[in-house]
Design an enzyme around this catalytic site. Structure first.
Site, PDB file in Angstrom:
ATOM      1  N   CYS A   2      34.876   3.123  53.593  1.00  0.00           N
ATOM      2  CA  CYS A   2      36.164   2.457  53.764  1.00  0.00           C
ATOM      3  C   CYS A   2      36.079   1.688  55.067  1.00  0.00           C
ATOM      4  CB  CYS A   2      37.308   3.467  53.808  1.00  0.00           C
ATOM      5  SG  CYS A   2      38.933   2.703  54.027  1.00  0.00           S
ATOM      6  N   GLU A 114      36.926  -3.458  48.978  1.00  0.00           N
ATOM      7  CA  GLU A 114      35.487  -3.239  48.925  1.00  0.00           C
ATOM      8  C   GLU A 114      34.834  -4.494  48.386  1.00  0.00           C
ATOM      9  OE1 GLU A 114      32.859  -1.987  50.403  1.00  0.00           O
ATOM     10  OE2 GLU A 114      33.822  -0.034  50.139  1.00  0.00           O
TER      11      GLU A 114
END
Length: 271
Positions: A2, A114
């Site tokens: 993350c 992402e």
């Protein structure tokens, strides 16, 4: 992993969702659609209040800095690199193991970003045979629109170069716990592109479902083996993902437009 996420919910709403008992209006953060390491973020935690005789833990909404600085660190410079802690090893890594047993938190988000690089492109990149490809960002969020509750840790660090009464003498920093990305189909997948989170990236933030919130935040739970059971991935089929503008790749960009769903990957990107 993350490395970037979005957090736009109002503190009043987060307080209601997580049954927060105390938060300070002066710690209110502006909506952030491009949260990056070293930024201040919201964290939900259970901790006794300072200067209060009642020792019971109180559910609080606090403002922390993303990028954990261990209490024993000589300087805070490594915090920007410690934004993620792996669920598989968090109980044994020196930087995280003490926080894992006593200083756990939830980092609320709308979802996380992402970037996709196809396998063949990654192989060429590793071998140095091709310039770094332009990656397509995806936004990953709960399919039902609920809050994305990321498992986190927090830590205190004392800046010994400052006097005790200095407002920056103490740093409170945090890290997101990550786990293996789901290989099962997404609840809602883009028509063109990845159909599982593992197709986007091999890691993902560990999302805690509401039935685990109280146990995760409970500071009375300190046994590592007991706590590791809470690190199990959430049930499959809860997430969706969709392509977003490559504008999110620049941390200076920060607006609701970053969350706008594209019909397909941008021209020149992968997938």
């Amino acid at each position: 992993m993350c490395g970037r996420y979005a957090s736009s919910r109002r503190p009043e709403d987060l307080a209601g969702i997580f049954e927060v008992e105390k938060w300070e209006p002066e710690e209110t953060l502006a909506p952030d659609y491009n949260v990056a390491p070293t930024k201040e973020v919201y964290a939900v935690l259970d901790r006794p209040l300072k200067d209060v005789p009642d020792p019971r833990p109180v559910r609080q909404l606090r403002k922390l800095k993303w990028g954990l600085v261990p209490s024993w660190a000589k300087t805070p410079e490594g915090g920007a690199r410690m934004i993620n802690a792996r669920a598989e090893t968090v109980h044994e890594k020196p930087a995280y193991r003490r926080a894992f047993t006593s200083r756990r938190c939830i980092l609320p988000a709308d979802g996380y970003y992402e970037w996709v690089t196809g396998k063949q492109e990654r192989d060429l990149e590793v071998e140095g045979k091709k310039k770094r490809p332009r990656k397509q960002p995806y936004f990953v969020l709960p399919a039902d629109g609920s809050v994305f509750a990321m498992a986190g840790l927090y830590e205190f660090w004392r800046d010994r170069t400052l006097p005790d009464d200095h407002p920056q003498a103490w740093w409170v920093t945090c890290s997101v716990i990550t786990t293996e990305a789901e290989k099962t189909p997404l609840a809602v997948a883009p028509a063109e592109g990845p159909h599982a989170l593992a197709d986007i990236h091999p890691r993902m933030p560990l999302m805690l479902t509401p039935d685990r919130w109280d146990a995760w935040l409970d500071p009375a739970r300190t046994d590592p083996d007991d706590l590791r059971e809470l690190l199990a991935p959430p049930p499959a089929g809860l997430m969706r993902a969709y392509p977003v503008s490559t504008a999110v790749s620049n941390v200076r960009n920060n607006s609701p437009e970053l969350l706008k769903e594209l019909e397909g990957p941008e021209e020149g990107t992968l997938f």
